[in-house]
Scaffold this active site. Structure first.
Site, PDB file in Angstrom:
ATOM      1  N   ASP A 189      -5.858  35.037  14.984  1.00 13.73           N
ATOM      2  CA  ASP A 189      -6.113  34.421  16.172  1.00 13.73           C
ATOM      3  C   ASP A 189      -5.237  33.151  16.198  1.00 13.73           C
ATOM      4  OD1 ASP A 189      -7.297  33.191  18.353  1.00 13.73           O
ATOM      5  OD2 ASP A 189      -9.372  32.778  17.402  1.00 13.73           O
ATOM      6  N   LYS A 206       1.084  27.056  22.382  1.00 13.04           N
ATOM      7  CA  LYS A 206       0.675  28.294  22.945  1.00 13.04           C
ATOM      8  C   LYS A 206       0.757  28.125  24.698  1.00 13.04           C
ATOM      9  CE  LYS A 206      -2.991  31.576  23.150  1.00 13.04           C
ATOM     10  NZ  LYS A 206      -4.347  31.852  22.517  1.00 13.04           N
ATOM     11  N   GLU A 245      -8.195  38.664  23.390  1.00 14.32           N
ATOM     12  CA  GLU A 245      -9.036  37.761  22.670  1.00 14.32           C
ATOM     13  C   GLU A 245     -10.793  38.223  23.012  1.00 14.32           C
ATOM     14  OE1 GLU A 245      -7.655  33.815  23.570  1.00 14.32           O
ATOM     15  OE2 GLU A 245      -5.850  34.278  22.106  1.00 14.32           O
ATOM     16  N   ASP A 263     -14.468  33.584  27.456  1.00 13.92           N
ATOM     17  CA  ASP A 263     -13.894  32.814  26.332  1.00 13.92           C
ATOM     18  C   ASP A 263     -13.095  31.518  26.946  1.00 13.92           C
ATOM     19  OD1 ASP A 263     -12.140  32.215  24.344  1.00 13.92           O
ATOM     20  OD2 ASP A 263     -11.164  34.242  24.196  1.00 13.92           O
TER      21      ASP A 263
END
Lengths: 181, 629
Positions: free
Chosen positions: B25, B86, B185, B207
């Site tokens: 992850d 990211k 994800e 999420d």
């Protein structure tokens, strides 16, 4: 693993009779079963060729599933099976009452801002469009069954109109949601 | 011709041999690695026993460090310590316009389409920085598991576009990892949840991570995880909550500024305090905040209801995305059997409250929101590595954003609609609009809007050398193939002559390669926009430099000014501060000129002063030289 699968038509693929009315549970069940046997995840450690074929086959199955699941794409596909290519024709003849209804709907949508609860109003219009779509689907099915190609085409055109209306409602909803936010 | 894009060759090990495969992850704030051992999936700790690793990379002259060791330097060495990388993955220079001002890094002012950050160890791109994190996690896995990895499943936000996915895959390649699959994800979370509970039905996965938000609707049925629709925002997350709180602190402290005007380490300190306050308010009703360093000093308290007010607008944005995604999935709220909460930001009580309100049910928070994605990825990695023969688990994922081509008038013709199951191939025929046309430009875009300018530009290529026809007679078939990772390959073929062209839509980390660089620049943004943006950035940097120099001078020599002179300078300074955050390069230039003019006398006096001081202890020779400079 041969590529024979790619030569089957979408109905053969899912082991279903060629008809407009379909058993959605059957379609979904067969889709999942087919995917279980050909999906790239099942060939992650196989050779290049097998993985390539797996991707082709899964792409084909996904396309087939998408086509049969969607009421309009399914209708287009059925007419194609009869050799009628609906997308290439631009006929606009349509019954006057239907056109009037469409205009009224467009006017109602334009006045959405005058509604006290525009989202609730759009929800309602969306429900109306969905139910009109169901009615048209039944008409299409009957026409197709009776081999009345022209009638079926007319129905399909109306369905395309309704789909466009549905998209407009979606866009309006998104816009109003943005404004509310 | 690259019609089919094929992943790394799988390794053919002997049957029954357990192959080491992990799930990673790669988060905005934290990253984790997990694996399946004796049928149980769990995350792997580092030597200190930490499972979660801050996604922070610090570059120093002699080495690169990752995780906690890097995070310790976030405040003292902000320019070389990269956090939340990211957010830059697969992003172009143009995107910095939105993101850049909040960030303390030295972005390289070059022609590169891919933003690069200047560090003491040289210039690095987001892909290279992410590769460091992946390399670190891989080393941990190899160390704990005691053998080399067959491969890894790496998770990405469901709402990542093609460029962001490619950048992630490239980072893995740089780190020497064989990517078994890029996995969305929320889908990973659903796998962990589904296999754990054995439940079936339609579920929603909400999420909210550090920098991204996803909402996915899935149908779980006999081991098959079918994603029905997905939505979200690839630039909204807990980081933004922290920013909002940090801005509030500044307001309370009476600093009429935003974070872009503070020095880098103060920004980091402020962000850390904001985050700590947010986390504390998940338990406490009220929290004390105390900040003090050279440029900022404030003490006060923030209550949960005050924070809720600050965050509500952003939370509402996520709820709207939920609404739209349900509509896309054609699923009613009553059809949802469970709402699974994923991502550290779902610890914010207000988020749970609002999500619960919308779905009219208590969201499920019993699974660890930080670990669930890595665990799901590990389960999928185990299947893909061939460790579970006979397992009927299967993930059927979809593409999050529509893909299309530019047609006449800057309009988008969608070839593949969003929420289409992948892998998928679709072809559409196009034709020429001029007599005798022998070439055609293909511009691939991603997004939902009708105008090309409102969508993300993924790639441009040309189909050349087909025989001339009258307008409308040529048949150019453009084929989009999306693989199981959600990555796109486009090919075009003129049907009458068989002339072909294709392109892997692939923004690349290969920045040393100028060819790739040029291709990328062409594919990511319009050159002119780039130039304008660069001009603006240059002016902004210059504005920042002038302000910093003035502030430094005032800190030392403010007593050289009369009250009236000081007022004039302060007014000009304020005007530049305001202009500099805008997007008008000319206005910034003018504001700089004005400020410089107002400082003329001040600068002269300071120079005289320093000359006097210099003369006191130095020779006339040195003075003469100084004066020449």
């Amino acid at each position: 693993m041969s590529n024979e699968l790619l030569t089957r038509n979408f109905y053969q693929l899912f082991d279903m009779p060629v008809a407009y009315e379909i058993d959605m549970d059957h379609l979904q069940q067969h889709y999942r079963n087919l995917a279980q046997s050909v999906h790239p995840d099942k060939f992650a450690s196989a050779g290049d060729q097998e993985r390539r074929i797996s991707m082709q086959q899964t792409s084909w199955i996904n396309k087939a599933f998408q086509t049969l699941k969607d009421p309009i794409e399914r209708a287009v596909y059925l007419l194609q099976l009869k050799g009628v290519d609906v997308r290439l024709e631009n006929e606009t003849t349509m019954d006057a009452a239907f056109l009037m209804q469409q205009m009224e709907l467009r006017e109602a949508l334009e006045g959405v801002h005058t509604q006290t609860d525009p989202l609730a109003f759009l929800d309602m219009e969306l429900a109306k469009v969905k139910s009109a779509m169901q009615g048209l689907s039944r008409e299409f099915s009957a026409a197709y069954q009776a081999d009345a190609v022209d009638e079926a085409k007319e129905c399909l055109r109306k369905m395309q109109f309704m789909q466009k209306a549905r998209k407009e409602i979606d866009t309006l909803m998104a816009k109003i949601e943005d404004e509310l936010f | 011709m690259a019609l089919l894009q094929i992943s790394e060759p799988g390794q053919s090990a002997a049957p029954h041999q357990h192959r080491l495969a992990v799930g990673i992850d790669l988060g905005t704030t934290n990253s984790l690695v997990a694996t399946v051992r004796s049928g149980e999936a769990s995350t792997l700790p580092d030597m200190q026993g930490n499972h979660s690793t801050p996604s922070v990379v610090r570059y120093s002259k002699d080495r690169v460090c990752v995780g906690n060791a890097a995070a310790m330097h976030a405040i003292t060495d902000p320019k070389n310590t990269i956090v939340s990388v990211k957010r830059f993955m697969g992003r172009g220079v143009a995107d910095l316009h939105v993101l850049g001002k909040k960030l303390p890094y030295d972005f390289v002012d070059s022609d590169a389409a891919v933003p690069r950050i200047r560090t003491v160890r040289g210039e690095v791109s987001a892909t290279e920085i992410s590769a460091e994190i992946l390399r670190y996690l891989k080393a941990r896995a190899v160390n704990v598991l005691g053998g080399d990895l067959t491969g890894a499943v790496i998770t990405v936000p469901a709402y990542f576009d093609d460029a962001q996915r490619q950048a992630t895959k490239d980072a893995a390649r740089l780190a020497g990892i064989n990517v078994l699959r890029l996995l969305n994800e929320p889908t990973a979370a659903a796998v962990a949840y589904g296999l754990d509970t054995g439940k079936e039905g339609v579920i929603a996965v909400y999420d909210l991570g550090g920098g991204t938000f996803d909402i996915s609707i899935l149908r779980l049925n006999k081991g098959v995880f079918e994603v029905l629709a997905t939505g979200g925002d690839s630039a909204l997350g807990g980081d933004d909550f922290d920013h909002k709180i940090a801005e509030w602190i500044l307001q309370q402290a009476g600093v009429a500024a935003d974070t872009s005007e503070l020095d880098a380490s103060t920004v980091r300190l402020l962000m850390q305090q904001a985050r700590a306050a947010k986390e504390a308010l998940a338990v406490a009703e009220q929290v004390e905040i105390k900040i003090s360093n050279d440029s900022l000093s404030w003490q006060g308290s923030l209550s949960r209801s005050q924070m809720n007010e600050l965050l509500d607008a952003m939370i509402k944005q996520t709820i709207l995305a939920c609404r739209r995604t349900l509509r896309d999935a054609d699923v009613a709220i009553e059809d949802i059997s469970e709402v699974v909460m994923v991502g550290g930001s779902t610890r914010v009580l207000r988020v749970r409250e609002k999500v619960g309100e919308f779905f009219a049910r208590e969201p499920l928070v019993s699974i660890d929101p930080d670990k669930v994605v890595a665990v799901g990825a590990a389960l999928q990695a185990d299947v893909l590595a061939g460790n579970r023969p006979g397992e009927d688990m299967l993930l059927l994922d979809i593409i999050p954003l529509s893909l299309g081509l530019e047609t006449m008038g800057g309009l988008v013709e969608k070839i593949i609609q969003r929420n289409t199951p992948i892998p998928v191939a679709k072809a559409q025929d196009f034709t020429t609009y001029k007599d005798g046309q022998t070439a055609m430009a293909i511009h691939v875009v991603q997004g939902e809007r009708d105008l090309v300018s409102d969508c993300r530009s993924l790639a441009r290529f040309e189909l050349r050398g087909f025989p001339p026809h009258v307008a409308g007679a040529a048949r150019i078939r453009v084929t989009f193939q999306i693989d199981a990772d959600g990555l796109l390959v486009v090919s075009a073929r003129e049907q009458n002559s068989g002339v072909e062209a294709s392109v892997d839509v692939k923004p690349s980390y290969g920045l040393s390669d100028s060819e790739v660089e040029t291709m990328l620049r062409d594919s990511m943004t319009h050159a002119q926009d780039d130039m304008q943006l660069r001009a603006l950035r240059e002016q902004q940097v210059e504005g920042e430099r002038v302000l910093a120099a003035l502030d430094a001078a005032l800190a030392v020599d403010a007593d050289l000014l009369s009250e009236k002179e000081r007022e004039a300078i302060d007014a000009a300074r304020a005007s530049l501060v305001e202009t500099n955050v805008g997007n008008d390069a000319e206005a910034i230039k003018a504001a700089i000129k004005m400020l410089e003019a107002s400082c003329d006398e001040f600068v002269a006096r300071r120079m005289n002063n320093s000359i006097k001081q210099a003369m006191r202890g130095h020779s006339i020779d040195e003075y003469a030289r100084h004066n020449e400079e």
